[in-house]
Design an enzyme around this catalytic site. Sequence first.
Site, PDB file in Angstrom:
ATOM      1  N   HIS A  73      -1.121  -1.341  -4.360  1.00  0.00           N
ATOM      2  CA  HIS A  73      -2.399  -1.062  -3.691  1.00  0.00           C
ATOM      3  C   HIS A  73      -2.506   0.435  -3.415  1.00  0.00           C
ATOM      4  O   HIS A  73      -1.634   1.025  -2.775  1.00  0.00           O
ATOM      5  CB  HIS A  73      -2.476  -1.866  -2.394  1.00  0.00           C
ATOM      6  CG  HIS A  73      -3.790  -1.753  -1.687  1.00  0.00           C
ATOM      7  ND1 HIS A  73      -4.896  -2.477  -2.055  1.00  0.00           N
ATOM      8  CD2 HIS A  73      -4.172  -0.977  -0.638  1.00  0.00           C
ATOM      9  CE1 HIS A  73      -5.914  -2.173  -1.255  1.00  0.00           C
ATOM     10  NE2 HIS A  73      -5.504  -1.260  -0.389  1.00  0.00           N
ATOM     11  N   MET A 132      -8.971   7.922  -0.127  1.00  0.00           N
ATOM     12  CA  MET A 132      -9.786   8.279   1.045  1.00  0.00           C
ATOM     13  C   MET A 132     -10.355   9.682   0.877  1.00  0.00           C
ATOM     14  O   MET A 132      -9.675  10.561   0.350  1.00  0.00           O
ATOM     15  CB  MET A 132      -8.920   8.242   2.303  1.00  0.00           C
ATOM     16  CG  MET A 132      -8.243   6.895   2.536  1.00  0.00           C
ATOM     17  SD  MET A 132      -7.401   6.880   4.109  1.00  0.00           S
ATOM     18  CE  MET A 132      -6.640   5.249   4.048  1.00  0.00           C
ATOM     19  N   MET A 146     -11.260  -6.086   5.120  1.00  0.00           N
ATOM     20  CA  MET A 146     -10.502  -5.123   5.923  1.00  0.00           C
ATOM     21  C   MET A 146     -10.247  -5.732   7.298  1.00  0.00           C
ATOM     22  O   MET A 146     -11.188  -6.062   8.022  1.00  0.00           O
ATOM     23  CB  MET A 146     -11.302  -3.825   6.107  1.00  0.00           C
ATOM     24  CG  MET A 146     -11.376  -2.928   4.896  1.00  0.00           C
ATOM     25  SD  MET A 146      -9.797  -2.469   4.171  1.00  0.00           S
ATOM     26  CE  MET A 146      -8.947  -1.691   5.548  1.00  0.00           C
ATOM     27  N   ASP A 202      -4.732   3.462  -1.893  1.00  0.00           N
ATOM     28  CA  ASP A 202      -5.799   3.762  -0.932  1.00  0.00           C
ATOM     29  C   ASP A 202      -6.353   5.160  -1.151  1.00  0.00           C
ATOM     30  O   ASP A 202      -5.712   6.153  -0.810  1.00  0.00           O
ATOM     31  CB  ASP A 202      -5.245   3.633   0.492  1.00  0.00           C
ATOM     32  CG  ASP A 202      -5.065   2.174   0.893  1.00  0.00           C
ATOM     33  OD1 ASP A 202      -6.026   1.404   0.731  1.00  0.00           O
ATOM     34  OD2 ASP A 202      -3.956   1.816   1.347  1.00  0.00           O
ATOM     35  N   SER A 206       0.858  -1.195   0.000  1.00  0.00           N
ATOM     36  CA  SER A 206       0.000   0.000   0.000  1.00  0.00           C
ATOM     37  C   SER A 206       0.888   1.236   0.000  1.00  0.00           C
ATOM     38  O   SER A 206       1.650   1.464   0.950  1.00  0.00           O
ATOM     39  CB  SER A 206      -0.886   0.020   1.239  1.00  0.00           C
ATOM     40  OG  SER A 206      -1.390   1.332   1.394  1.00  0.00           O
TER      41      SER A 206
HETATM   42  C1  DX5 Z   1      -6.268   1.323   5.558  1.00  0.00           C
HETATM   43  C2  DX5 Z   1      -5.780   1.005   4.164  1.00  0.00           C
HETATM   44  C3  DX5 Z   1      -4.687   0.006   4.140  1.00  0.00           C
HETATM   45  C4  DX5 Z   1      -3.476   0.433   4.899  1.00  0.00           C
HETATM   46  C5  DX5 Z   1      -2.661  -0.759   5.248  1.00  0.00           C
HETATM   47  O1  DX5 Z   1      -7.401   2.122   5.479  1.00  0.00           O
HETATM   48  O2  DX5 Z   1      -6.839   0.477   3.373  1.00  0.00           O
HETATM   49  O3  DX5 Z   1      -4.363  -0.368   2.820  1.00  0.00           O
HETATM   50  O4  DX5 Z   1      -2.680   1.326   4.205  1.00  0.00           O
HETATM   51  O5  DX5 Z   1      -1.585  -0.314   6.019  1.00  0.00           O
HETATM   52  P1  DX5 Z   1      -0.894  -1.275   7.076  1.00  0.00           P
HETATM   53  O6  DX5 Z   1      -0.354  -2.442   6.317  1.00  0.00           O
HETATM   54  O7  DX5 Z   1       0.165  -0.404   7.650  1.00  0.00           O
HETATM   55  O8  DX5 Z   1      -1.950  -1.668   8.066  1.00  0.00           O
HETATM   56 ZN    ZN Z   2      -6.389  -0.484   1.323  1.00  0.00          ZN
END
Ligand code: DX5
Ligand code: ZN
Length: 218
Positions: free
Chosen positions: A33, A37, A137, A35, A8
């Site tokens: 990946h 938001m 998740m 993310d 990510s």
């Molecule tokens: C959280 C994201 C994840 C996050 C994972 O909302 O969807 O993809 O970045 O990060 P780690 O691996 O640090 O939990």
């Molecule tokens: Zn994610």
Amino acid sequence: MSVLIAPSILSADFARLGEEVKAIDDAGCDWVHIDVMDGHFVPNLTFGPPIIKAIRPWTKKVFDVHLMIDPAQPYIEEYAKAGADIIVVHAEADKHLDRSLQLIKSLGKKAGVSLNPATPEHILEYVMDRLDLVLVMSVNPGFGGQSFIDSQLDKIARIRRMIGDRPIDLEVDGGVTADNAHKVIAAGANVLVAGSAVFKTKDYAANIAAIRGSKAAA
Ligand code: DX5
Ligand code: ZN
């Protein structure tokens, strides 16, 4: 089943995002990946289509775009145009999950659904045949670096049984590390997202290899 690692870029250095994407590609990641938001569906803001478009030339690897936005549907086409290969929407966002999945497929992209930790797997039942991917998740979405929620292991196993022999990837996101990845794989996941566990030190190749090779302590 071989396990795919999707770092990510939420945990990457945003000032050098293109170079960071190239670095994880060189380090042997399978997917990237991303993310997204919106500060509304989740209490954090990241990036949108222009930034995805800007990093697209830095790798040929799959862009796995995780939309933590509500609504998602009006923006799906923009993410497809920006270079997403897989578009993942949240079951808790929008009102018409089936319509969002149809839209993603009509744009020629792979369609995924993500479930928050408190969302039961039953919601997948009537959209299963539209899916290329399910994203479980294992933290409450919004931030990297949180701890894995163990109750999700049971959900992963249940979803693996629901998938049966359909060609659907089962991805797990949140708190995945080299210490716990083996449990996530044993439960039935075949794609692991990892942010902090990949970007925590400069040696991304070693960090990715450690997650891929995760084993229970002897
Ligand atoms: C959280 C994201 C994840 C996050 C994972 O909302 O969807 O993809 O970045 O990060 P780690 O691996 O640090 O939990
Ligand atoms: Zn994610």
